[in-house]
Design a protein around this motif. Structure first.
Motif, short mmCIF file in Angstrom:
data_model
loop_
_atom_site.label_atom_id
_atom_site.label_comp_id
_atom_site.label_asym_id
_atom_site.label_seq_id
_atom_site.Cartn_x
_atom_site.Cartn_y
_atom_site.Cartn_z
N MET A 27 -36.88 -25.01 18.01
CA MET A 27 -35.68 -26.58 17.85
C MET A 27 -36.21 -27.13 19.28
SD MET A 27 -31.62 -26.02 18.23
CE MET A 27 -31.41 -24.84 16.99
N SER A 28 -36.38 -28.94 18.76
CA SER A 28 -36.47 -29.68 19.78
C SER A 28 -34.91 -29.48 20.82
CB SER A 28 -36.56 -30.88 19.58
OG SER A 28 -35.36 -31.06 18.73
N SER A 29 -35.25 -30.24 22.20
CA SER A 29 -34.46 -30.11 23.06
C SER A 29 -33.48 -31.20 22.75
CB SER A 29 -35.10 -31.07 24.94
OG SER A 29 -36.06 -31.53 24.22
N SER A 30 -33.12 -32.11 22.15
CA SER A 30 -32.61 -33.31 21.61
C SER A 30 -31.16 -32.09 20.80
CB SER A 30 -32.71 -33.91 20.93
OG SER A 30 -33.65 -33.93 19.89
N ASN A 31 -32.10 -31.07 19.90
CA ASN A 31 -31.27 -30.32 18.72
C ASN A 31 -30.12 -29.50 19.29
OD1 ASN A 31 -31.77 -32.18 16.37
ND2 ASN A 31 -33.63 -30.59 15.88
N VAL A 32 -31.52 -28.82 20.38
CA VAL A 32 -30.90 -27.58 21.50
C VAL A 32 -29.22 -28.80 22.10
CG1 VAL A 32 -30.46 -26.53 23.78
CG2 VAL A 32 -32.16 -26.40 21.68
N LEU A 33 -29.25 -29.52 22.24
CA LEU A 33 -27.90 -30.45 23.28
C LEU A 33 -27.21 -30.93 21.64
CD1 LEU A 33 -30.42 -33.04 25.66
CD2 LEU A 33 -28.59 -30.53 25.57
N PHE A 47 -26.58 -28.96 19.19
CA PHE A 47 -25.81 -27.97 19.13
C PHE A 47 -25.34 -27.66 19.83
CE2 PHE A 47 -25.48 -23.03 18.97
CZ PHE A 47 -24.83 -22.71 17.41
N GLU A 48 -25.64 -27.77 20.60
CA GLU A 48 -24.51 -27.06 22.55
C GLU A 48 -23.18 -27.59 22.32
OE1 GLU A 48 -26.91 -27.17 25.59
OE2 GLU A 48 -27.79 -25.35 25.40
N GLU A 49 -23.39 -29.25 21.78
CA GLU A 49 -22.63 -30.49 21.93
C GLU A 49 -21.01 -30.00 20.99
OE1 GLU A 49 -20.88 -35.37 21.18
OE2 GLU A 49 -23.46 -34.13 21.14
N TYR A 50 -22.08 -29.70 19.92
CA TYR A 50 -21.06 -29.38 18.50
C TYR A 50 -20.34 -27.25 18.92
CZ TYR A 50 -20.35 -26.81 13.80
OH TYR A 50 -19.25 -26.10 13.59
N VAL A 51 -20.81 -27.39 19.35
CA VAL A 51 -20.46 -25.63 19.92
C VAL A 51 -18.82 -26.23 21.14
CG1 VAL A 51 -20.31 -24.03 21.28
CG2 VAL A 51 -22.38 -24.06 19.25
N ARG A 52 -19.30 -27.41 21.87
CA ARG A 52 -18.14 -27.09 22.45
C ARG A 52 -17.32 -27.78 21.95
NH1 ARG A 52 -22.44 -28.91 26.55
NH2 ARG A 52 -22.04 -30.64 25.27
N TYR A 108 -27.84 -21.27 15.22
CA TYR A 108 -28.78 -22.08 15.83
C TYR A 108 -29.91 -21.78 15.37
CZ TYR A 108 -31.05 -22.67 20.68
OH TYR A 108 -32.40 -22.95 21.10
N GLY A 109 -30.56 -21.27 14.91
CA GLY A 109 -32.00 -20.93 14.45
C GLY A 109 -32.33 -21.60 13.41
N ARG A 110 -31.44 -21.82 12.79
CA ARG A 110 -31.18 -22.51 11.64
C ARG A 110 -30.79 -24.60 11.29
NH1 ARG A 110 -29.55 -17.64 9.94
NH2 ARG A 110 -31.06 -16.49 8.53
N ALA A 150 -28.84 -30.30 7.30
CA ALA A 150 -29.61 -32.02 7.45
C ALA A 150 -27.80 -32.87 7.85
CB ALA A 150 -29.65 -32.35 6.31
N ASP A 151 -27.31 -32.15 6.92
CA ASP A 151 -25.71 -32.95 7.00
C ASP A 151 -25.09 -32.18 8.11
OD1 ASP A 151 -23.26 -34.13 7.70
OD2 ASP A 151 -23.38 -34.23 4.61
N LYS A 152 -24.78 -32.62 9.21
CA LYS A 152 -24.04 -31.95 10.64
C LYS A 152 -22.28 -31.61 10.34
CE LYS A 152 -27.73 -30.77 12.71
NZ LYS A 152 -28.72 -30.67 12.08
N SER A 153 -22.52 -32.81 8.75
CA SER A 153 -21.01 -32.86 8.73
C SER A 153 -20.61 -31.48 8.15
CB SER A 153 -20.37 -34.19 8.26
OG SER A 153 -20.86 -33.51 6.75
N LEU A 154 -21.02 -30.71 7.62
CA LEU A 154 -21.66 -29.49 6.66
C LEU A 154 -21.23 -28.35 7.85
CD1 LEU A 154 -23.37 -30.75 3.70
CD2 LEU A 154 -20.46 -30.53 4.06
N ALA A 155 -22.04 -28.38 8.67
CA ALA A 155 -21.82 -27.41 9.75
C ALA A 155 -21.11 -26.43 9.91
CB ALA A 155 -21.69 -27.96 11.64
N ASP A 156 -19.52 -26.38 10.07
CA ASP A 156 -18.21 -26.00 10.17
C ASP A 156 -18.30 -25.01 8.67
OD1 ASP A 156 -17.55 -26.97 12.20
OD2 ASP A 156 -15.12 -27.81 11.45
#
Length: 203
Positions: A1-7, A9-14, A46-48, A53-59
């Motif tokens: 995972m790229s550093s931008s995607n890590v950030l 994901f971390e923001e999403y979790v917060r 995290y690994g996926r 693609a659509d982060k609005s579906l993350a929940d």
């Protein structure tokens, strides 16, 4: 995972951790196990993360991961349900009556099988459509509808049973009070007779 995607994901979790934890608590009322369930789901997601693609579906994706994880745990433990006396978290603005209603609902949900509880939680608590619920649980829409129908019938039966039990308890308490009052009155009458008898003897 790229550093931008890590950030990302971390923001999403917060931002979504509290809401996701509430969803986990509805699946597993025990607060410690619910926290473990959420953390496990987050690690798996995290690994996926790049594949969503659509982060609005993350929940919705995370809810499905939590449901699948919970099912794995139950199968491994050979348990049909996780008993608990824990009450759900109430928001600050909840009134006492709302808190009691929510506690009662969480309590009676424990009578449902895991699949039934999942359907009820997603349809009525998470406000997901039948199609979204079917996709999240890997069921057909027909199975969702039939499972929901049976689950709601079971919940109504449980509520009616508890209402009858509460009425019977109330009658027993009332009868106990009346019996106690009669005994107190009888005791006073006996003491009065004894005192009058003693007075006559003294005279």
């Amino acid at each position: 995972m790229s550093s931008s995607n890590v950030l990302d994901f971390e923001e999403y979790v917060r931002n979504r951790q509290d809401a996701l934890l509430r969803s986990a608590r509805r699946l597993i009322p025990d607060p410690v196990e619910a926290q473990d369930l959420l953390q496990t789901a987050l690690v798996r997601t995290y690994g996926r993360w790049d594949g969503i693609a659509d982060k609005s579906l993350a929940d919705a994706y995370l809810r499905r991961v939590m449901i699948n994880t919970r099912t794995e745990w139950w199968r491994a433990r050979k348990l049909d349900e996780v008993p608990t006396e824990q009450l759900p978290e109430a928001s600050v603005e909840d009134s006492t009556e709302q808190h009691a209603d929510r506690a009662l609902l969480m309590d009676i949900l424990s009578v449902l099988a895991p699949k039934q509880r999942s359907v009820v939680v997603l349809r009525h608590w998470e406000q997901m459509t039948t199609e979204e619920t079917a996709e999240a649980l890997g069921m057909s829409t027909g199975t969702v509808k039939s499972t929901l129908h049976r689950a709601l019938a079971r919940l109504r039966q449980e509520l009616e049973s508890r209402d009858l039990d509460a009425r019977a308890l109330g009658r027993r308490n009332e009868e106990g009070k009346r019996t106690g009052n009669v005994r107190q009155h009888t005791g006073r009458v006996r003491r009065g007779r004894q005192e009058r008898g003693q007075e006559r003897c003294a005279a």
